[in-house]
Design an enzyme around this catalytic site. Structure first.
Site, mmCIF file in Angstrom:
data_model
loop_
_atom_site.group_PDB
_atom_site.id
_atom_site.type_symbol
_atom_site.label_atom_id
_atom_site.label_comp_id
_atom_site.label_asym_id
_atom_site.label_seq_id
_atom_site.Cartn_x
_atom_site.Cartn_y
_atom_site.Cartn_z
ATOM 1 N N ASP A 208 -55.957 -1.378 34.030
ATOM 2 C CA ASP A 208 -56.125 -2.751 34.534
ATOM 3 C C ASP A 208 -56.887 -2.768 35.850
ATOM 4 O O ASP A 208 -57.791 -3.587 36.060
ATOM 5 C CB ASP A 208 -54.750 -3.411 34.735
ATOM 6 C CG ASP A 208 -54.210 -4.061 33.473
ATOM 7 O OD1 ASP A 208 -54.974 -4.198 32.502
ATOM 8 O OD2 ASP A 208 -53.020 -4.435 33.471
ATOM 9 N N GLU B 279 -60.556 -0.892 28.782
ATOM 10 C CA GLU B 279 -60.569 0.159 27.759
ATOM 11 C C GLU B 279 -61.431 1.335 28.194
ATOM 12 O O GLU B 279 -61.080 2.491 27.937
ATOM 13 C CB GLU B 279 -61.059 -0.413 26.424
ATOM 14 C CG GLU B 279 -60.190 -1.532 25.854
ATOM 15 C CD GLU B 279 -58.711 -1.183 25.747
ATOM 16 O OE1 GLU B 279 -58.376 0.013 25.655
ATOM 17 O OE2 GLU B 279 -57.877 -2.114 25.744
#
Length: 639
Positions: free
Chosen positions: A551, A488
């Site tokens: 990711d 995030e």
């Protein structure tokens, strides 16, 4: 099943780490008839569902006390949702006034006279209005305008020869016709209405954005004056409606789908008026079928089940729980977070997030391809990142206005709640953004970054095993929740997040050379995933690029944090990273996600990203003769 460990075939890691770690689990995992998938995330959803359904029953029966006014209103609504005898006896009664309201529209003038109330009530309209932080002045709320949703999941389904369209549209057609017959139309009239509705839907499709197009935030900001937007159609007075909704005529409206509004006039022609009305009727019977009797719910779920591959609809009790908890989501989330997560865990995870931000700062400081000025701005953005963990200190005040009327139908209550919520939303136009306001309930198994607010949010539901547990090693926790946290954070610096500054403004803070280099790295990430065969289709590298960048950054930074711990074990780090992505899904659901999801398939998120990290090769002794090997020149390392 969530915490159960399964044997790992270490010999297979060099060939496919996902299969090696999750193969034994996959063989024994069964997908329940009312599910489209099972796995790391879904197992948590199921566990939370069981817990909250049990508690909701005890709240309903009085063996648990509803200790807030908002929770009391939830319990009342939950009781109504579970009164199946009453719901079955009422049948279609509650939706018929809405149908009559649509039928009674004689022309566009009739709709125009009702337009503000129509929008506030959440009834179908051929455009959508919403509020979000102004992309150029993120401290203030701006009005956004976009097109409506389609019957199919994405505009790409409407392309000539699309097999999914050919399979799914007949199911949607039959379901919609049956629902119309259930509210009182004869078969012939019902079929005609659906034909017209599909014609209108087909006229919308070419001019709205696909999932891939919508994933590019740089194309969202298309400011127009209210007069410019209103000139899109002469049959509806958008200026007057907007004035009534927000109490003024905005100088600026952010149009996210300008092509759609350029074609709105031809869509809203006199010849298309009946098509639009029938489109509204189909939207209404589909949208509200789950609030009516059990036979309506079963029929109204047909298309959704075909889309996701589910073999059965949810049991009535489970559907009633989701109907009630979805309506009072923040209230239920507040209850869950305080009872099952608590202040101690909240503080612990908040500290973990701060630590990950520190790791990210270190990595930015040591970055070799950013210029000093760009690096300084990146660290500044990171330093102002807002953190929301577990559950909010106070739930959104709007829920204090939700008063369940037990003498009215479920649908009447929902429409009232919708009107209250929409009035509240529009009242916030041109007012300061409430940066601390939670948008995701604490019982949601997810996390997100909001580029317009520069905040990261981690609801309580995801902060448990296999993502996070005091019973796991620090390396396993970093491979789980640590990577999610850093994921995030990385969104602040992905191809979309990187466009926004520390305040959430659309503002280029990069040097030309740095941005060019970043764009080249992002292109490498697109290439790494693009075209990988999966579920009978291929991964769209452009659609998934922002999540793949996040990711990669998340995994890389979490690994750096894990290595700082005295008990660092990269074997456990990579194993748990792979474990959290375990997923067994029905083919239909996999194909749906492949078309519209901005995330790569879970198995590829696990197995492709590790190949970009040099430590993966040394940890498992992977060489150029192994299938998991990726040439150093092809490894994508951005953050």
């Amino acid at each position: 099943m969530t915490n159960k460990q399964f044997p790992i075939n270490t010999d297979e890691i060099k060939d496919n780490i996902y299969d090696a770690v999750n193969g034994a689990w996959t063989k024994q995992a069964t997908i329940p008839a009312d599910h489209s998938s099972v796995g790391g995330f879904m197992d948590l959803v199921d566990d939370i569902e069981k817990t909250l359904m049990k508690d909701s029953e005890e709240l309903k029966n009085g063996t648990l006390e509803a200790n807030t006014p908002e929770l009391k209103e939830y319990v009342k609504f939950y009781k109504m949702a579970n009164n199946f005898k009453k719901r079955d006896s009422e049948g279609a009664a509650s939706v018929k006034p809405i149908i009559e309201r649509i039928i009674n529209l004689k022309d566009f003038n009739d709709l125009n006279d009702q337009l503000p109330d129509w929008i506030l009530s959440g009834l179908p309209t051929p455009f959508s209005l919403d509020l979000d932080p102004d992309m150029k002045n993120a401290k203030v709320n701006a009005l956004f305008a976009s097109g409506p949703s389609l019957f199919m999941p994405d505009k790409t389904y409407y392309e000539k020869g699309n097999q999914a369209f050919q399979q799914l549209m007949p199911i949607f057609t039959e379901m919609s016709s049956k629902l119309l017959q259930m509210v009182g139309y004869n078969e012939n009239d019902a079929n005609k209405i659906v034909v017209n509705a599909k014609k209108f839907d087909q006229l919308i499709a070419p001019n709205v954005k696909s999932a891939e197009e919508a994933a590019d935030y740089s194309k969202m900001y298309n400011p127009e004056t209210t007069d410019e937007l209103a000139s899109s159609t002469s049959v509806l007075n958008l200026k007057a409606a907007i004035n009534q909704l927000v109490g003024a005529v905005p100088d600026k409206i952010i149009v996210t789908e300008p092509q759609y509004f350029q074609h709105l006039a031809e869509l809203l022609s006199a010849n298309n008026f009946q098509l639009m009305k029938d489109w509204m009727l189909v939207k209404v019977v589909n949208r509200f079928s789950g609030t009516l009797s059990e036979d309506f719910r079963q029929v109204g779920d047909t298309y959704s089940r075909a889309l996701s591959g589910k073999e059965e609809a949810m049991k009535p009790e489970k559907a009633a729980f989701y109907l009630a908890s979805g309506t009072f989501d923040q209230v239920v989330g507040d209850y869950y977070g305080k009872k099952y997560f608590g202040e101690k865990a909240k503080a612990d995870v908040h500290h973990m997030v701060e630590k990950m931000i520190g790791v990210y700062k270190d990595r930015l400081s040591q970055n070799e391809w950013l210029s000093p000025d760009t690096k300084k701005m990146a660290i500044k953005k990171l330093s102002t990142l807002g953190i929301q963990v577990g559950y909010p200190e106070k739930i959104t005040p709007i829920y204090s206005k939700f008063k369940t009327n037990e003498n009215e139908s479920i649908l009447a209550n929902l429409l009232n709640f919708s009107k209250i919520a929409n009035q509240d939303m529009f009242s916030k136009w041109n007012k300061p953004v409430e940066r601390e306001r939670w948008e995701m309930s604490a019982n949601t198994v997810n996390a997100y970054y909001h580029p317009f607010k520069n905040i990261i949010v981690f609801p309580a539901a995801i902060l448990q095993a296999p993502f996070y547990s005091l019973n796991q090693s620090s390396s396993a926790n970093y491979g789980g929740i640590g990577a999610v946290i850093a994921h995030e954070i990385s969104h602040a610096f992905d191809n979309n997040g990187s466009l926004f500054d520390e305040f959430g403004n659309l503002n280029n803070w990069w040097s030309k050379e740095d941005h060019q280099h970043f764009t080249e790295l992002a292109q490498k990430m697109i290439k790494e995933f693009d075209g990988i065969p999966f579920a009978g289709g291929k991964v769209n590298g452009k659609l998934t690029v922002s999540e793949n960048i996040a990711d990669a950054g998340g995994l890389s930074c979490a690994e750096a944090a894990a290595k700082q711990e005295p008990d660092a074990d990269l074997n456990e780090f990579f194993i748990n990273w792979t474990r959290i992505w375990r997923m067994k899904a029905r083919m239909e659901y996999q194909q749906l996600l492949l078309s519209i999801d901005v995330h790569a398939p879970a198995a590829l998120r696990a197995s492709v990203q590790v190949k970009n990290l040099d430590d993966f090769y040394s940890t498992f002794d992977v060489t150029d003769t192994d299938k998991m090997y990726l040439d150093p020149a092809d490894r994508v390392q951005i953050w």
